[in-house]
Write a protein that holds these residues in place. Structure first.
Motif, short mmCIF file in Angstrom:
data_model
loop_
_atom_site.label_atom_id
_atom_site.label_comp_id
_atom_site.label_asym_id
_atom_site.label_seq_id
_atom_site.Cartn_x
_atom_site.Cartn_y
_atom_site.Cartn_z
N GLU A 12 0.83 -1.21 0.00
CA GLU A 12 0.00 0.00 0.00
C GLU A 12 0.86 1.25 0.00
N ARG A 50 0.37 -0.51 12.83
CA ARG A 50 -0.53 0.51 13.35
C ARG A 50 0.25 1.74 13.81
N SER A 54 -1.06 5.27 8.76
CA SER A 54 -1.56 4.74 7.49
C SER A 54 -0.47 4.88 6.43
N ARG A 165 -18.26 -2.27 2.97
CA ARG A 165 -17.13 -2.46 3.89
C ARG A 165 -15.85 -1.86 3.31
N ALA A 166 -15.62 -2.08 2.02
CA ALA A 166 -14.44 -1.51 1.36
C ALA A 166 -14.50 0.01 1.37
N TRP A 168 -16.02 1.85 3.60
CA TRP A 168 -15.77 2.27 4.98
C TRP A 168 -14.26 2.22 5.28
N ASP A 169 -13.59 1.17 4.85
CA ASP A 169 -12.14 1.09 5.04
C ASP A 169 -11.43 2.23 4.33
N GLU A 170 -11.90 2.56 3.14
CA GLU A 170 -11.31 3.65 2.36
C GLU A 170 -11.55 4.99 3.04
N ARG A 172 -11.92 5.48 6.27
CA ARG A 172 -11.00 5.52 7.41
C ARG A 172 -9.59 5.79 6.95
N SER A 173 -9.18 5.20 5.83
CA SER A 173 -7.84 5.40 5.30
C SER A 173 -7.62 6.84 4.87
#
Length: 180
Positions: A12, A50, A54, A165-166, A168-170, A172-173
């Protein structure tokens, strides 16, 4: 074979550093790998990653430190991705509701709900036919309509959930990238 969290993090990070020259990318990735390896011994992979923050935030700080403050186009539109994914998920859920409605209608009136062909107009439609018109229509799905509607509802619902879900992860990212 399961990819380690460190390898996922580095992949990433490499994607976020795509605007830098290859040599600089390799140096940053090697340095980050070294830091993660040191921290991993005492903290474990998840906690080491963590604490690094990010990958996007780390890439932004490296890019700013090396004078590459203008992120690549893919990062300028990073905030649009979660919105696009959420809209896609919403459309999939609409498809789920329509499929469930057709499934239930087929259970209630099996002779009136299907995929129909109107031979005189060449039109194909999915749904309930007027009882007076059924004799003029050709049933294309037959006994397969019920399992097809159920399968479409399950696939669209699962895809919509996965996309949300993806998204939501994005979100947060992108949020982590914005915070210093």
């Amino acid at each position: 074979m399961k990819t380690s969290q460190i390898e996922t993090y580095l992949r990433e990070l490499a994607r976020a550093l795509s605007g830098l020259p290859a040599g600089e990318q390799e140096d940053i990735l090697a340095e980050t790998r070294s830091h993660l390896a040191e921290r991993c011994a005492s903290l474990g992979e998840a906690e080491a990653c963590r604490r690094m923050g990010s990958p996007r935030a780390l890439a932004s700080s490296y890019m700013a430190a090396t004078g590459h403050s203008n992120p690549p186009a893919s990062h300028r539109f990073a905030q649009l991705l979660p919105v696009t994914m959420a809209v896609g998920a919403l459309l999939l859920w609409v498809c789920t509701l329509v499929s469930l409605t057709l499934f239930l209608a087929e259970l209630a009136e099996p002779t009136l709900v299907s995929i129909w062909l109107n031979a005189s107009t060449g039109s194909i439609f999915v749904g309930a036919a007027n009882p007076d018109m059924v004799s003029l229509l050709t049933d294309l799905a037959g006994p397969w309509f019920l399992p097809l509607a159920a399968l479409l509802a399950v696939l669209a619902g699962a895809s919509g959930l996965g996309m949300m879900r993806a998204a939501w992860d994005e979100i947060r990212s992108v949020g982590n990238m914005a915070t210093p």
